[in-house]
Design an enzyme around this catalytic site. Structure first.
Site, PDB file in Angstrom:
ATOM      1  N   HIS A  13      -9.403  -0.676  18.291  1.00 23.95           N
ATOM      2  CA  HIS A  13      -9.130   0.480  17.531  1.00 23.95           C
ATOM      3  C   HIS A  13     -10.443   0.925  17.013  1.00 23.95           C
ATOM      4  O   HIS A  13     -10.491   0.998  15.815  1.00 23.95           O
ATOM      5  CB  HIS A  13      -8.056   0.242  16.411  1.00 23.95           C
ATOM      6  CG  HIS A  13      -7.522   1.647  15.749  1.00 23.95           C
ATOM      7  ND1 HIS A  13      -7.303   2.710  16.352  1.00 23.95           N
ATOM      8  CD2 HIS A  13      -8.054   1.889  14.465  1.00 23.95           C
ATOM      9  CE1 HIS A  13      -7.130   3.587  15.433  1.00 23.95           C
ATOM     10  NE2 HIS A  13      -7.589   3.215  14.215  1.00 23.95           N
ATOM     11  N   GLY A  62       0.947  -1.252  -0.152  1.00 23.44           N
ATOM     12  CA  GLY A  62      -0.020   0.077   0.001  1.00 23.44           C
ATOM     13  C   GLY A  62       0.941   1.072  -0.018  1.00 23.44           C
ATOM     14  O   GLY A  62       1.592   1.563   1.013  1.00 23.44           O
ATOM     15  N   ALA A  63       1.107   1.599  -1.111  1.00 28.21           N
ATOM     16  CA  ALA A  63       2.107   3.019  -1.252  1.00 28.21           C
ATOM     17  C   ALA A  63       1.002   4.203  -1.333  1.00 28.21           C
ATOM     18  O   ALA A  63       1.193   5.445  -1.880  1.00 28.21           O
ATOM     19  CB  ALA A  63       2.784   2.882  -2.564  1.00 28.21           C
ATOM     20  N   ARG A  87      -2.015  10.487  19.824  1.00 24.98           N
ATOM     21  CA  ARG A  87      -2.925  11.489  19.880  1.00 24.98           C
ATOM     22  C   ARG A  87      -3.042  12.039  21.511  1.00 24.98           C
ATOM     23  O   ARG A  87      -3.268  13.058  21.780  1.00 24.98           O
ATOM     24  CB  ARG A  87      -4.398  11.149  19.250  1.00 24.98           C
ATOM     25  CG  ARG A  87      -4.176  10.677  17.679  1.00 24.98           C
ATOM     26  CD  ARG A  87      -5.327  10.445  17.102  1.00 24.98           C
ATOM     27  NE  ARG A  87      -5.463  10.394  15.711  1.00 24.98           N
ATOM     28  CZ  ARG A  87      -5.653   9.822  14.824  1.00 24.98           C
ATOM     29  NH1 ARG A  87      -6.436   8.502  15.349  1.00 24.98           N
ATOM     30  NH2 ARG A  87      -5.523   9.754  13.394  1.00 24.98           N
TER      31      ARG A  87
HETATM   32  O1  TXD Z   1      -4.297   3.007  13.267  1.00 28.30           O
HETATM   33  C1  TXD Z   1      -4.741   2.572  12.311  1.00 28.30           C
HETATM   34  N1  TXD Z   1      -4.616   1.477  12.035  1.00 28.30           N
HETATM   35  C2  TXD Z   1      -4.967   3.345  10.967  1.00 28.30           C
HETATM   36  C3  TXD Z   1      -5.442   2.509   9.974  1.00 28.30           C
HETATM   37  C4  TXD Z   1      -4.601   4.768  10.854  1.00 28.30           C
HETATM   38  C5  TXD Z   1      -4.897   5.195   9.797  1.00 28.30           C
HETATM   39  C6  TXD Z   1      -5.472   4.779   8.442  1.00 28.30           C
HETATM   40  N2  TXD Z   1      -5.804   3.270   8.730  1.00 28.30           N
HETATM   41  C7  TXD Z   1      -6.047   2.293   7.668  1.00 28.30           C
HETATM   42  O2  TXD Z   1      -5.018   2.111   6.898  1.00 28.30           O
HETATM   43  C8  TXD Z   1      -7.043   2.896   6.528  1.00 28.30           C
HETATM   44  O3  TXD Z   1      -8.427   2.631   7.110  1.00 28.30           O
HETATM   45  C9  TXD Z   1      -6.945   2.030   5.300  1.00 28.30           C
HETATM   46  O4  TXD Z   1      -7.414   0.646   5.559  1.00 28.30           O
HETATM   47  C10 TXD Z   1      -5.319   1.854   5.255  1.00 28.30           C
HETATM   48  C11 TXD Z   1      -4.579   2.540   4.531  1.00 28.30           C
HETATM   49  O5  TXD Z   1      -4.855   3.846   4.823  1.00 28.30           O
HETATM   50  P1  TXD Z   1      -4.245   5.256   3.581  1.00 28.30           P
HETATM   51  O6  TXD Z   1      -4.573   6.556   4.181  1.00 28.30           O
HETATM   52  O7  TXD Z   1      -3.041   5.055   3.316  1.00 28.30           O
HETATM   53  O8  TXD Z   1      -5.282   4.718   2.331  1.00 28.30           O
HETATM   54  P2  TXD Z   1      -4.818   5.167   1.007  1.00 28.30           P
HETATM   55  O9  TXD Z   1      -4.048   6.162   0.777  1.00 28.30           O
HETATM   56  O10 TXD Z   1      -5.996   4.971   0.027  1.00 28.30           O
HETATM   57  O11 TXD Z   1      -3.751   3.926   0.542  1.00 28.30           O
HETATM   58  C12 TXD Z   1      -4.208   2.542   0.397  1.00 28.30           C
HETATM   59  C13 TXD Z   1      -3.576   2.016  -0.631  1.00 28.30           C
HETATM   60  C14 TXD Z   1      -3.714   2.486  -2.067  1.00 28.30           C
HETATM   61  O12 TXD Z   1      -2.667   3.063  -2.864  1.00 28.30           O
HETATM   62  C15 TXD Z   1      -4.319   1.266  -3.075  1.00 28.30           C
HETATM   63  O13 TXD Z   1      -3.976   1.321  -4.147  1.00 28.30           O
HETATM   64  C16 TXD Z   1      -3.691   0.108  -2.207  1.00 28.30           C
HETATM   65  O14 TXD Z   1      -3.691   0.441  -0.811  1.00 28.30           O
HETATM   66  N3  TXD Z   1      -4.266  -1.206  -2.340  1.00 28.30           N
HETATM   67  C17 TXD Z   1      -3.506  -2.066  -2.543  1.00 28.30           C
HETATM   68  N4  TXD Z   1      -2.117  -2.577  -2.854  1.00 28.30           N
HETATM   69  C18 TXD Z   1      -1.929  -3.708  -2.685  1.00 28.30           C
HETATM   70  N5  TXD Z   1      -2.761  -4.877  -2.880  1.00 28.30           N
HETATM   71  C19 TXD Z   1      -3.996  -4.293  -2.792  1.00 28.30           C
HETATM   72  N6  TXD Z   1      -4.837  -5.470  -3.173  1.00 28.30           N
HETATM   73  C20 TXD Z   1      -4.500  -3.188  -2.863  1.00 28.30           C
HETATM   74  N7  TXD Z   1      -5.596  -2.837  -2.691  1.00 28.30           N
HETATM   75  C21 TXD Z   1      -5.532  -1.284  -2.377  1.00 28.30           C
END
Ligand code: TXD
Length: 308
Positions: A175, A9-10, A151
């Site tokens: 969480h 996940g970038a 936080r």
């Molecule tokens: O405290 C915590 N645990 C959290 C959790 C705090 C903040 C964010 N939290 C969760 O992390 C949030 O609810 C999401 O489920 C994840 C990722 O959050 P982010 O803000 O980084 O989301 P983005 O910017 O949408 O990035 C997710 C990336 C995106 O680039 C997608 O293309 C990629 O995930 N993605 C995948 N990568 C690889 N393989 C698959 N299958 C895939 N599906 C989506």
């Protein structure tokens, strides 16, 4: 030894975490994303910051898992993020599918790795990763408590106008909205918080901590928090790779501790090169136990709702 950390996940959290790891020069970083070009582009962009910032770690990115082979730690942030009005739990079905596939890919190439799960709904995604990987609990750890506690620490530091460095705090439980801030265990340079702030102010800080994620989502509108979540994930990677034996609140598969068995719940853990090396059991009051029980119920509900 040159460490390798994979971040899947970038997106916002993944990229923030990757940059912090590389910038600290603690490991090379491989970013993987279904949006392969996004991962490749962000990796290149970060490498181009290296001459300015002065780090030597290598960051690469793409859609292929082969370069992740032999990673000591893998951070899973792949998934959908929360949109306004959407609960963490709404993400359950979609992110179960994503996390299952990601974990399968990772463990087939890095069977000894330590998984740090970030994707929401966090506690349920940890259980998905545990089932799919078949790893012992020491190597499947959820990131949530470090963020929730960070936080709380910031809100305390802001309220008292003191350095964030002096403030420690713990948040237990799942969480979600039922997480359990523990002001009794919060300190400012060793001084217990209840001696520094009145009960009403502490209650406000607890509430703001519980709603910390939603507060940011309401500002961002199209996504959720990532600076603090990225930093919190980095903190866990660092504690593990550098074998710091740091006590951090993490989501861990409890086996009898705190009276729970077979459930991921956020509790203080000792992190080192073995991953989650020890669960620290705090003595809780009757009221704190009741709040933790409520939070555990919420996690249980999610786990029961997981697709079989
Ligand atoms: O405290 C915590 N645990 C959290 C959790 C705090 C903040 C964010 N939290 C969760 O992390 C949030 O609810 C999401 O489920 C994840 C990722 O959050 P982010 O803000 O980084 O989301 P983005 O910017 O949408 O990035 C997710 C990336 C995106 O680039 C997608 O293309 C990629 O995930 N993605 C995948 N990568 C690889 N393989 C698959 N299958 C895939 N599906 C989506």
């Amino acid at each position: 030894m040159h460490y390798k950390v994979t971040v899947v996940g970038a997106g916002n959290v993944g990229a923030t975490c990757a940059q912090l790891i590389a910038q600290a020069d603690i490991a090379d970083v491989v970013m993987v994303d279904v949006a392969a070009d996004l991962a490749t582009g962000k990796a290149l962009d970060m490498m181009e910051s290296a001459p300015v910032l002065g780090f030597n770690a290598r960051i690469t990115g793409g859609g292929d898992y082969d370069p992740t082979a032999g990673s000591q730690v893998c951070v899973v942030t792949a998934g959908l993020a929360r949109k306004p009005g959407m609960s963490r739990d709404d993400l359950l079905a979609k992110n179960t599918e994503i996390v299952s596939e990601v974990v399968r890919q990772l463990v087939s190439r890095s069977p000894e790795t330590i998984l740090i799960i970030v994707t929401n709904p966090l506690d349920a995604m940890c259980e998905v990763a545990r089932r799919v990987s078949g790893f012992p609990r020491e190597r499947v750890i959820g990131m949530a408590g470090v963020l929730d506690a960070a936080r709380m620490r910031w809100f305390i530091a802001e309220k008292l106008s003191v350095s964030v460095e002096d403030v420690d705090a713990f948040v237990l439980g799942g969480h979600g909205d039922s997480m359990v801030p523990l002001p009794r265990y919060a300190t400012v340079n060793g001084m217990p918080l209840p001696q520094l702030l009145d009960a009403d102010t502490i209650a406000q800080i607890n509430d703001r901590t519980r709603n910390g994620g939603a507060e940011i989502v309401n500002y961002y509108k199209t996504g959720s928090a990532y600076y603090a979540p990225g930093a919190s994930s980095y903190e866990m990677v660092k504690a593990i790779l550098l074998d710091k034996k740091k006590i951090l609140p993490c989501a861990v598969y409890l086996q009898g501790e705190y009276g729970y068995d077979g459930l991921f719940i956020g509790v203080p853990c000792l992190l080192g090169r073995g991953g989650m090396e020890k669960v620290i059991e705090l003595k809780l009051t009757t009221e704190e136990k009741a709040l933790l029980a409520k939070s555990a119920e919420a996690v249980k509900g999610l786990v029961e709702a997981l697709p079989k």
